[in-house]
Design a protein around this motif. Structure first.
Motif, short mmCIF file in Angstrom:
data_model
loop_
_atom_site.label_atom_id
_atom_site.label_comp_id
_atom_site.label_asym_id
_atom_site.label_seq_id
_atom_site.Cartn_x
_atom_site.Cartn_y
_atom_site.Cartn_z
N THR A 3 -21.28 -22.46 1.12
CA THR A 3 -20.23 -23.46 0.93
C THR A 3 -20.76 -24.81 1.41
OG1 THR A 3 -19.32 -23.16 3.13
CG2 THR A 3 -18.45 -21.72 1.40
N ILE A 4 -19.99 -25.87 1.11
CA ILE A 4 -20.38 -27.21 1.55
C ILE A 4 -20.49 -27.23 3.07
CG2 ILE A 4 -19.51 -29.58 1.79
CD1 ILE A 4 -18.46 -29.40 -1.06
N LYS A 5 -19.52 -26.62 3.73
CA LYS A 5 -19.51 -26.61 5.20
C LYS A 5 -20.77 -25.94 5.75
CE LYS A 5 -16.43 -25.56 9.02
NZ LYS A 5 -15.16 -24.99 9.44
N GLU A 6 -21.15 -24.80 5.16
CA GLU A 6 -22.35 -24.08 5.62
C GLU A 6 -23.61 -24.92 5.39
OE1 GLU A 6 -21.93 -20.55 3.30
OE2 GLU A 6 -20.77 -19.50 4.83
N ILE A 7 -23.69 -25.57 4.24
CA ILE A 7 -24.86 -26.40 3.92
C ILE A 7 -24.98 -27.54 4.94
CG2 ILE A 7 -25.85 -28.02 2.24
CD1 ILE A 7 -24.68 -26.18 0.03
N SER A 137 -30.68 -30.15 1.82
CA SER A 137 -29.23 -29.98 1.73
C SER A 137 -28.66 -30.66 0.50
CB SER A 137 -28.56 -30.53 2.99
OG SER A 137 -28.96 -29.76 4.10
N ARG A 138 -29.19 -31.84 0.16
CA ARG A 138 -28.71 -32.55 -1.03
C ARG A 138 -28.98 -31.71 -2.28
NH1 ARG A 138 -31.01 -38.21 -1.23
NH2 ARG A 138 -29.41 -38.73 0.27
N ASP A 139 -30.17 -31.09 -2.35
CA ASP A 139 -30.49 -30.24 -3.50
C ASP A 139 -29.53 -29.06 -3.59
OD1 ASP A 139 -32.56 -31.96 -4.07
OD2 ASP A 139 -34.14 -30.65 -3.26
N LYS A 140 -29.22 -28.46 -2.43
CA LYS A 140 -28.29 -27.32 -2.41
C LYS A 140 -26.90 -27.76 -2.87
CE LYS A 140 -30.59 -24.80 1.32
NZ LYS A 140 -30.52 -24.50 2.76
N LEU A 141 -26.48 -28.95 -2.43
CA LEU A 141 -25.16 -29.45 -2.82
C LEU A 141 -25.08 -29.65 -4.33
CD1 LEU A 141 -24.41 -32.10 -0.03
CD2 LEU A 141 -23.19 -29.96 -0.42
N GLY A 146 -18.57 -24.37 -9.08
CA GLY A 146 -17.15 -24.23 -8.74
C GLY A 146 -16.67 -25.22 -7.70
N VAL A 147 -17.41 -26.34 -7.55
CA VAL A 147 -16.99 -27.38 -6.61
C VAL A 147 -16.86 -28.68 -7.39
CG1 VAL A 147 -17.64 -28.65 -4.53
CG2 VAL A 147 -18.22 -26.23 -4.71
N SER A 148 -15.78 -29.42 -7.14
CA SER A 148 -15.54 -30.64 -7.90
C SER A 148 -16.59 -31.71 -7.55
CB SER A 148 -14.14 -31.17 -7.61
OG SER A 148 -14.10 -31.72 -6.30
N GLU A 149 -16.80 -32.64 -8.48
CA GLU A 149 -17.75 -33.73 -8.27
C GLU A 149 -17.34 -34.58 -7.05
OE1 GLU A 149 -20.78 -34.53 -9.66
OE2 GLU A 149 -20.53 -32.54 -10.52
N LYS A 152 -18.42 -32.91 -3.95
CA LYS A 152 -19.88 -33.06 -3.79
C LYS A 152 -20.22 -34.45 -3.26
CE LYS A 152 -21.38 -29.73 -7.30
NZ LYS A 152 -22.12 -29.55 -8.55
N LYS A 153 -19.54 -35.48 -3.82
CA LYS A 153 -19.78 -36.87 -3.37
C LYS A 153 -19.42 -37.04 -1.90
CE LYS A 153 -21.05 -39.28 -7.09
NZ LYS A 153 -22.46 -38.99 -7.28
N HIS A 154 -18.26 -36.49 -1.50
CA HIS A 154 -17.85 -36.57 -0.09
C HIS A 154 -18.86 -35.86 0.80
CE1 HIS A 154 -14.06 -38.61 -0.49
NE2 HIS A 154 -13.62 -37.75 -1.40
N ALA A 155 -19.33 -34.70 0.35
CA ALA A 155 -20.31 -33.93 1.13
C ALA A 155 -21.61 -34.72 1.27
CB ALA A 155 -20.57 -32.58 0.48
N GLU A 156 -22.02 -35.40 0.20
CA GLU A 156 -23.25 -36.21 0.27
C GLU A 156 -23.08 -37.37 1.24
OE1 GLU A 156 -25.60 -37.42 -3.07
OE2 GLU A 156 -25.16 -35.56 -4.15
N LYS A 157 -21.88 -37.96 1.26
CA LYS A 157 -21.62 -39.03 2.23
C LYS A 157 -21.70 -38.50 3.66
CE LYS A 157 -18.92 -42.37 -0.37
NZ LYS A 157 -17.62 -42.54 -1.01
N ASP A 158 -21.11 -37.31 3.89
CA ASP A 158 -21.17 -36.68 5.22
C ASP A 158 -22.62 -36.38 5.60
OD1 ASP A 158 -18.43 -36.81 5.30
OD2 ASP A 158 -18.12 -34.68 4.82
N LEU A 159 -23.38 -35.92 4.62
CA LEU A 159 -24.79 -35.60 4.85
C LEU A 159 -25.57 -36.86 5.22
CD1 LEU A 159 -27.02 -33.46 4.70
CD2 LEU A 159 -27.29 -34.00 2.28
N GLN A 160 -25.29 -37.96 4.52
CA GLN A 160 -25.98 -39.23 4.82
C GLN A 160 -25.61 -39.71 6.23
OE1 GLN A 160 -28.39 -40.68 2.97
NE2 GLN A 160 -28.65 -42.09 4.69
#
Length: 184
Positions: A3-7, A137-141, A146-149, A152-160
Motif C-alpha cells: 500500500t502507499i502507507k507501506e511504501i 519508492s517513487r517507482d513502486k508508487l 487500484g489507486v487514484s492518480e 499517487k500525487k499526494h503520496a509523491e508529495k509526502d515522499l518528497q
C-alpha cells in the motif's frame, strides 16, 4: 501488493539508515579531540614480547588535547614512553612520576581542510542513499494498481517531504562536524 502507507514506511526506514550511517561515519573522523583509541596501534616491548599498549597500561582522555597513560607496572613507564615517542603519531610524551602525559598537537589548517573534504564526501554518500530510497519508492508508487492518480500525487508529495527532511538532517550533521573540525 504494497500500500502507499507501506511504501512510504519502507522509504522512511531506508532514509533513516542513510542518516544513521552518515552519523556513524562522521564519528570516525577525529577532530581536535583526544581519544584513547588513538594509541591502539602503539606496541610496547615488555616482559620479553611486543604487547599492545592497552595490555600494559590504561589510557584516558581527561582533556580535549591530552591523553594520560597509566602503566599497570610503574617500572614499565620508561619503556612505554619510548614506544609512544617512536610511534608514527608525532606526539611528545612526558613521564610525570609514573603517569605519562601525551599532549596532542593542534591540527594545522591544511589537515583540517583535508578532513572537511572527507566529511563532505561522506555526506554526499548519505544524500545518495536517501535519493535512492526516494527513487525506489517513487517507482513502486507509479506501479500501484487500484489507486487514484490524486492519491499517487499526494503520496509523491509526502515522499518528497520525507526526502527533504532527511537531506536536511544530513546537512545539519555536516555543518556540526565541519564546525567541530575547523574549531581552533
Amino acid at each position: 501488493m504494497a500500500t502507499i502507507k507501506e511504501i512510504l514506511q519502507q522509504s522512511r526506514t531506508a532514509m533513516e539508515k542513510g542518516v544513521e550511517n552518515s552519523k556513524k561515519e562522521f564519528g570516525s573522523i577525529r577532530a581536535a579531540k583526544a581519544s584513547p583509541q588513538m594509541l591502539d596501534t602503539v606496541r610496547v616491548e615488555a616482559y620479553g614480547s611486543h604487547l599492545p599498549l592497552n595490555q600494559v597500561a590504561s589510557v584516558s582522555a581527561p582533556e580535549p588535547r591530552l591523553l594520560l597513560v597509566t602503566p599497570f607496572d610503574k617500572g614499565q613507564a620508561k619503556v612505554i614512553e619510548k614506544a609512544i615517542r617512536e610511534s608514527d603519531l608525532g606526539v611528545e610524551p612526558s613521564n610525570m612520576g609514573g603517569v605519562i602525559r601525551v599532549p596532542l598537537p593542534s591540527l594545522n589548517e591544511q589537515r583540517r581542510k583535508e578532513l572537511v573534504k572527507v566529511v563532505h564526501k561522506l555526506a554526499e554518500e548519505g544524500r545518495v542513499a536517501i535519493r535512492h530510497a526516494r527513487t525506489d519508492s517513487r517507482d513502486k508508487l507509479k506501479k500501484l494498481d487500484g489507486v487514484s492518480e490524486d492519491d499517487k500525487k499526494h503520496a509523491e508529495k509526502d515522499l518528497q517531504k520525507l526526502h527533504d527532511d532527511h537531506i536536511g538532517k544530513i546537512e545539519a550533521l555536516l555543518k556540526a562536524k565541519e564546525a567541530e573540525i575547523m574549531e581552533v
